[in-house]
Design a protein around this motif. Sequence first.
Motif, mmCIF file in Angstrom:
data_model
loop_
_atom_site.group_PDB
_atom_site.id
_atom_site.type_symbol
_atom_site.label_atom_id
_atom_site.label_comp_id
_atom_site.label_asym_id
_atom_site.label_seq_id
_atom_site.Cartn_x
_atom_site.Cartn_y
_atom_site.Cartn_z
ATOM 1 N N GLN A 113 7.087 34.775 32.281
ATOM 2 C CA GLN A 113 6.376 34.314 31.087
ATOM 3 C C GLN A 113 6.828 32.927 30.649
ATOM 4 O OE1 GLN A 113 6.348 37.096 27.826
ATOM 5 N NE2 GLN A 113 5.580 35.583 26.365
ATOM 6 N N SER A 114 8.125 32.702 30.606
ATOM 7 C CA SER A 114 8.642 31.406 30.171
ATOM 8 C C SER A 114 8.185 30.290 31.095
ATOM 9 C CB SER A 114 10.169 31.444 30.114
ATOM 10 O OG SER A 114 10.680 30.183 29.770
ATOM 11 N N ARG A 115 8.227 30.543 32.391
ATOM 12 C CA ARG A 115 7.793 29.555 33.391
ATOM 13 C C ARG A 115 6.304 29.258 33.224
ATOM 14 N NH1 ARG A 115 8.243 25.416 37.078
ATOM 15 N NH2 ARG A 115 7.841 26.057 39.231
ATOM 16 N N GLU A 136 4.410 29.564 30.527
ATOM 17 C CA GLU A 136 4.164 28.836 29.281
ATOM 18 C C GLU A 136 4.554 27.372 29.421
ATOM 19 O OE1 GLU A 136 6.163 30.939 26.201
ATOM 20 O OE2 GLU A 136 4.729 32.608 26.164
ATOM 21 N N ASP A 137 5.621 27.122 30.156
ATOM 22 C CA ASP A 137 6.055 25.726 30.365
ATOM 23 C C ASP A 137 4.990 24.942 31.134
ATOM 24 O OD1 ASP A 137 8.014 23.535 30.404
ATOM 25 O OD2 ASP A 137 8.092 23.947 32.558
#
Length: 708
Positions: A525-527, A529-530
């Motif tokens: 998820q973090s990747r 969104e980035d």
Amino acid sequence: MCGIFAYLNYNVGRERRYILEVLFNGLRRLEYRGYDSSGIAIDADLNGGAAGDAARAYTSAPPLVFRQAGKIESLVGSVYSDVDAMDLNLEKSFIVHAGIAHTRWATHGVPSSRNSHPQSSGSGDEFLVVHNGIITNYEVLKETLIRHGFTFESDTDTEVIPKLAKFVFDQAREGDQTVTFSQVVIEVMRQLEGAYALIFKSPHYPNELIACKRGSTLILGVKVFFGYFMIDKQDRKFLVPKRIVKLASGFYLTKSLTNEKNYSTSFRDVKSLTTDGQPKELFFSSDLFAIVEHTKNYLAIEDDEVVHLKDGSVSILKFDYGKEKPASVQRALSVLEMEVEQIKKGNYDHFMQKEIHEQPHSLTTTMRGRLRDNSVVLGGLKDHLKTIRHSRRIIFIGCGTSYNAALAARPFLEELSGIPVSMELASDLLDRQGPIYREDTAVFVSQSGETADTLLALEYSLANGALCVGITNTVGSTLARKTHCGVHINAGCEIGVASTKAYTSQIVVITMMALAIGADKLSTQSRREDIINNLPTLPDKVSDVLKLDVQMKDLARSLMQMQSLLVFGRGYNYATALEGALKVKEVALMHSEGMLAGEMKHGPLALVDETLPIIVIATRDACFSKQQSVIQQLHARKGRLIVMCSVGDAASVCAGGSCRIIEVPQVADCLQPVINIIPLQLLAYHLTVSRGYDVDQPRNLAKSVTTQ
């Protein structure tokens, strides 16, 4: 591939000069598809010059055929010179006239007048054909026709088609049978094998055109003058337009500016064109580019459809080998979302230059409406995402630049999806009949959507039960119609033979596809969104890197006398090395090779010396330190180095300033190939200009290879 074009005006008075210019302009729009030679066919005067005794066998005079080796302007000059010598009246007006035109990319036979199209049935030009594609059984047909007394004058595979049409026509006439134009063409189709788009013209069927296709693109354009009526001003006829009024139902009425009681209803499909007598202009074309300046109403003709234009009507028949008589077909018209300005160079010297500099805009349109609240919405895939996520593997299939675009995005798709991703060159997959399974997702990437090998690989994959996804820049293309689902890249029309803006948009679309497929994984998820947050900034970063134009022009001048160029990349930028080298070789006609830097010591290092220019792509990503090592090894062998690095990294990649540096903006690693390719596109462009070659029409190449 070749470009074919035809124009028929019905109940609209057009002078012969106007008809010529419509045909010439159609060919100019299609010249990117081939420019070895060209030709046109128009009508003669019934009792003039070319008619002679042969005209007695026809309803009309034999057509005038002009063919010329070289580019379109060579044909234009030749036609007007011949017209002057013939004393042909260019001001003669035709209420109905059918003309055909062709620009050639040579396959069978060298570029020459005799190998140019239209190809003829023989003396009197009883049947003329323009053709895009390859007839694979032409040798057998040729031998048969020779036994029946036909003489061949060209080296082309196409010549068998008009001669076969004449054979069919003569056989029917000898049997005292009346045969229609469509019956002749359908019987010809029954004998042909291979890929083709064909347009037929014949003085036996004056003011009629027939087109058919199998495996090659063909478009019908329709322009109807609704509500026009004729008025007489001193014995001259004029078309008077009527005011258009849109109804709540979505249909249109037209009201005469001089008679408010005169109405006419608009059309939505081909059926309405079969019965009305409205003045109209009809066009056949290999591409939408050639009809956009005339009309936005078009129909993408399907395989084995026969489209007959007669008496202002359009009829469509579906050919079937298993049936003696074809079935009648009704098709809906589409509206072209393209403006004339898109197919013009504007203030640029070349289309390739224009398209390189259009990339900030093409990337913006590619992403528009698809990035929403930290998510990606791809409408063409949403119903199939679950199936893709459960695939045993994803296979990218393409050719040339499209293959390279998929290769650039592959690592990110593997990372986010966790699904094995393999790469296939379409021709190689077919040659070895590589295994494709029902549990596979096959993704086909093609700028034109008409690339022959890619379409054959699509048919192969469909037959093997795989889910087939299309990524193309062309709405209505064969790829778009035959895949189960897909994404339109929205890069806008690309006319230069060397693909530039389509390449970068393809990378972005496949990146967004990876984001959509991996949206169900919390671990990424973090990747995700980035990357989603980085995507909107990409067009501005591309604008920044385009400011290197002058620098790349200077570099090109320093390399213009070189014979070879190597480009080393790895990771995300292995594809950048391949694509950059491809651009240099295809337009600058300079030997160049893109290489995987990890393989340098396994052979390529032997080529390195102080004269050979080598570009090393060393922007910041997981492979940065490895590329630093490559640079050091090349230094040790006195390599002539050009290093592409991120802004601020010059000192760390090239100690002592012994390299030539290209600094580019830093973006997310999976998006860096979009940035890094642009200096290499600019280098290829300026190298080509410096070396004196044609940027938009490189030697031996055409825009998309629709023949094998």
